[in-house]
Scaffold this active site. Structure first.
Site, PDB file in Angstrom:
ATOM      1  CE  LYS A 113       1.957   1.807   4.708  1.00 10.60           C
ATOM      2  NZ  LYS A 113       1.299   0.850   3.830  1.00 10.60           N
TER       3      LYS A 113
ATOM      4  CE  LYS B 133      -4.992  -1.133   1.619  1.00  7.24           C
ATOM      5  NZ  LYS B 133      -5.360  -2.391   2.219  1.00  7.24           N
TER       6      LYS B 133
ATOM      7  CB  THR C 188      -0.906   0.023   1.240  1.00  8.06           C
ATOM      8  OG1 THR C 188      -1.633  -1.200   1.294  1.00  8.06           O
ATOM      9  CG2 THR C 188      -1.869   1.192   1.164  1.00  8.06           C
TER      10      THR C 188
HETATM   11  P1  NAP Z   1       5.511  -6.496   7.218  1.00 11.18           P
HETATM   12  O1  NAP Z   1       5.242  -7.733   7.995  1.00 11.18           O
HETATM   13  O2  NAP Z   1       6.298  -5.395   7.864  1.00 11.18           O
HETATM   14  O3  NAP Z   1       6.227  -6.927   5.861  1.00 11.18           O
HETATM   15  C1  NAP Z   1       6.994  -6.083   5.051  1.00 11.18           C
HETATM   16  C2  NAP Z   1       8.257  -6.836   4.706  1.00 11.18           C
HETATM   17  O4  NAP Z   1       9.003  -6.065   3.761  1.00 11.18           O
HETATM   18  C3  NAP Z   1       9.159  -7.049   5.941  1.00 11.18           C
HETATM   19  O5  NAP Z   1       9.508  -8.414   6.028  1.00 11.18           O
HETATM   20  C4  NAP Z   1      10.350  -6.154   5.635  1.00 11.18           C
HETATM   21  O6  NAP Z   1      11.584  -6.631   6.082  1.00 11.18           O
HETATM   22  C5  NAP Z   1      10.350  -6.120   4.124  1.00 11.18           C
HETATM   23  N1  NAP Z   1      11.055  -4.935   3.644  1.00 11.18           N
HETATM   24  C6  NAP Z   1      10.840  -3.644   3.950  1.00 11.18           C
HETATM   25  N2  NAP Z   1      11.708  -2.854   3.306  1.00 11.18           N
HETATM   26  C7  NAP Z   1      12.494  -3.678   2.573  1.00 11.18           C
HETATM   27  C8  NAP Z   1      13.564  -3.472   1.702  1.00 11.18           C
HETATM   28  N3  NAP Z   1      14.035  -2.232   1.450  1.00 11.18           N
HETATM   29  N4  NAP Z   1      14.147  -4.542   1.128  1.00 11.18           N
HETATM   30  C9  NAP Z   1      13.686  -5.791   1.382  1.00 11.18           C
HETATM   31  N5  NAP Z   1      12.663  -6.054   2.204  1.00 11.18           N
HETATM   32  C10 NAP Z   1      12.079  -5.008   2.785  1.00 11.18           C
HETATM   33  O7  NAP Z   1       4.150  -5.841   6.723  1.00 11.18           O
HETATM   34  P2  NAP Z   1       2.834  -6.546   6.101  1.00 11.18           P
HETATM   35  O8  NAP Z   1       1.786  -6.583   7.134  1.00 11.18           O
HETATM   36  O9  NAP Z   1       3.221  -7.767   5.359  1.00 11.18           O
HETATM   37  O10 NAP Z   1       2.391  -5.397   5.081  1.00 11.18           O
HETATM   38  C11 NAP Z   1       3.062  -5.175   3.862  1.00 11.18           C
HETATM   39  C12 NAP Z   1       2.339  -4.083   3.069  1.00 11.18           C
HETATM   40  O11 NAP Z   1       1.005  -4.505   2.818  1.00 11.18           O
HETATM   41  C13 NAP Z   1       2.221  -2.746   3.802  1.00 11.18           C
HETATM   42  O12 NAP Z   1       2.312  -1.702   2.883  1.00 11.18           O
HETATM   43  C14 NAP Z   1       0.831  -2.806   4.406  1.00 11.18           C
HETATM   44  O13 NAP Z   1       0.285  -1.523   4.604  1.00 11.18           O
HETATM   45  C15 NAP Z   1       0.085  -3.579   3.344  1.00 11.18           C
HETATM   46  N6  NAP Z   1      -1.089  -4.348   3.811  1.00 11.18           N
HETATM   47  C16 NAP Z   1      -1.035  -5.086   4.957  1.00 11.18           C
HETATM   48  C17 NAP Z   1      -2.161  -5.784   5.355  1.00 11.18           C
HETATM   49  C18 NAP Z   1      -2.169  -6.589   6.626  1.00 11.18           C
HETATM   50  O14 NAP Z   1      -3.279  -6.898   7.108  1.00 11.18           O
HETATM   51  N7  NAP Z   1      -1.038  -6.956   7.192  1.00 11.18           N
HETATM   52  C19 NAP Z   1      -3.328  -5.751   4.584  1.00 11.18           C
HETATM   53  C20 NAP Z   1      -3.336  -5.042   3.403  1.00 11.18           C
HETATM   54  C21 NAP Z   1      -2.209  -4.332   3.029  1.00 11.18           C
HETATM   55  P3  NAP Z   1      11.973  -6.759   7.639  1.00 11.18           P
HETATM   56  O15 NAP Z   1      11.606  -8.172   7.939  1.00 11.18           O
HETATM   57  O16 NAP Z   1      13.425  -6.489   7.697  1.00 11.18           O
HETATM   58  O17 NAP Z   1      11.140  -5.743   8.373  1.00 11.18           O
END
Ligand code: NAP
Length: 287
Positions: free
Chosen positions: A239, A171, A96
């Protein structure tokens, strides 16, 4: 069969990669913290040392990182995706992020002979696990049709909304609605508890009426179990709300309900709960 690359194996990305592996795709992965890919590698994914190396080995490259700044660094930083020869490759950003960054990715990809879609999702960690996400796509129709069979493997609702950036705008519309359902559910529970009602029964009854909604059905029971794990991180919702309010300002719109939700979630963050799930909003009242 297309070779898939996947950057960002966090709460959401990890489950999506599992669906791709189950469907016999060859998947190369990279994540900032390598440990978070261990389970996927055990399932057959192949680790690469940088986004660029992932792109070298892939036809379709997904990104699902945290913030727009993470998206920038994965596409334009050191050893980034766009540093390889991207001719004929399709990039799909599931993060997102902002509509303007989605447009920028699209233009860079097309200039270099590739293509890009913005494809943010809704449905949470449970939707990702069950492969029943909702995906909102922006970009060229032809790229959407190319991506559709792969996106269908982990979604139940999948729609293209227009050119690059339209997925992210859709979104944001989704997050405006979620701001309302999260604050509504929270205030409902605060009220019902004060009135001495049986909260489990209240949730069950309300889920059958005009107040039913996804937040209530999925997060209501977690709150009653005092399970505040993410799910969807508070920090990521903040965010998203900032992106919504910035976009609304550009459109000369005021969204007072969303502004209030933003204020409440920022209070929650100030109390140190930014790494909990968005259902933790109730802690502003119950603790
Ligand atoms: P998350 O668990 O923080 O996953 C993001 C992953 O990306 C982490 O493992 C992080 O690494 C990795 N990352 C960040 N920067 C990076 C980089 N420069 N190079 C390589 N890897 C990198 O978050 P999430 O819940 O999966 O959400 C991901 C996205 O989807 C967000 O934008 C969120 O707003 C969106 N979203 C989430 C949900 C939900 O319910 N969770 C639903 C819809 C949309 P690290 O392990 O080192 O932190």
């Amino acid at each position: 069969m297309k070779r898939i690359g996947f950057i960002g194996t966090g709460v959401m990305g990890r489950s999506i990669v599992e669906h791709l592996l189950t469907n016999k795709f060859e998947v190369t992965v990279y994540n900032r913290t390598k440990k978070k890919t261990d389970d996927l590698i055990a399932l057959g994914a192949v680790w690469k040392d940088s986004p660029k190396e992932v792109a070298d080995e892939s036809d379709v490259i997904f990104t699902m990182v945290g913030y727009p700044t993470d998206v920038e660094s994965v596409y334009y930083g050191e050893n980034a995706l766009f540093q390889t020869d991207i001719n004929g490759k399709l990039f799909i950003d599931l993060t997102t992020s902002t509509p303007s960054l989605a447009e920028k990715l699209y233009h860079t990809a097309v200039e270099k002979g590739g293509n890009a879609l913005d494809a943010p999702v809704s449905g949470g960690d449970l939707g990702a696990k069950s492969g029943k996400l909702t995906i909102m796509v922006g970009g060229d129709e032809a790229s959407f049709l190319e991506a559709e069979p792969i996106l269908s493997l982990f979604s139940k609702t999948l729609e293209r909304h227009g050119p690059a950036g339209s997925g992210q705008h859709t979104k944001m519309a989704n997050q405006i609605m979620v701001a309302g359902t999260m604050t509504g559910m929270t205030e409902m529970l605060v009220y019902a508890r004060k009135a001495g009602l049986d909260l489990e029964k209240v949730i069950r009854t309300l889920n059958g009426g005009a107040a039913s909604n996804w937040s209530l059905a999925n997060y209501g029971p977690r709150i009653l179990k005092e399970d505040y794990s993410p799910g969807f991180f508070v920090k990521h919702f903040i965010k998203d709300l900032k992106i919504v309010l910035d976009e609304a300002e550009k459109m000369e719109l005021t969204l007072p309900g969303t502004e209030k939700a933003n204020e409440l979630y920022n209070q929650l963050q100030d109390k140190g709960f930014e790494n909990e799930g968005t259902q933790a909003l109730i802690r502003l009242w119950w603790e």
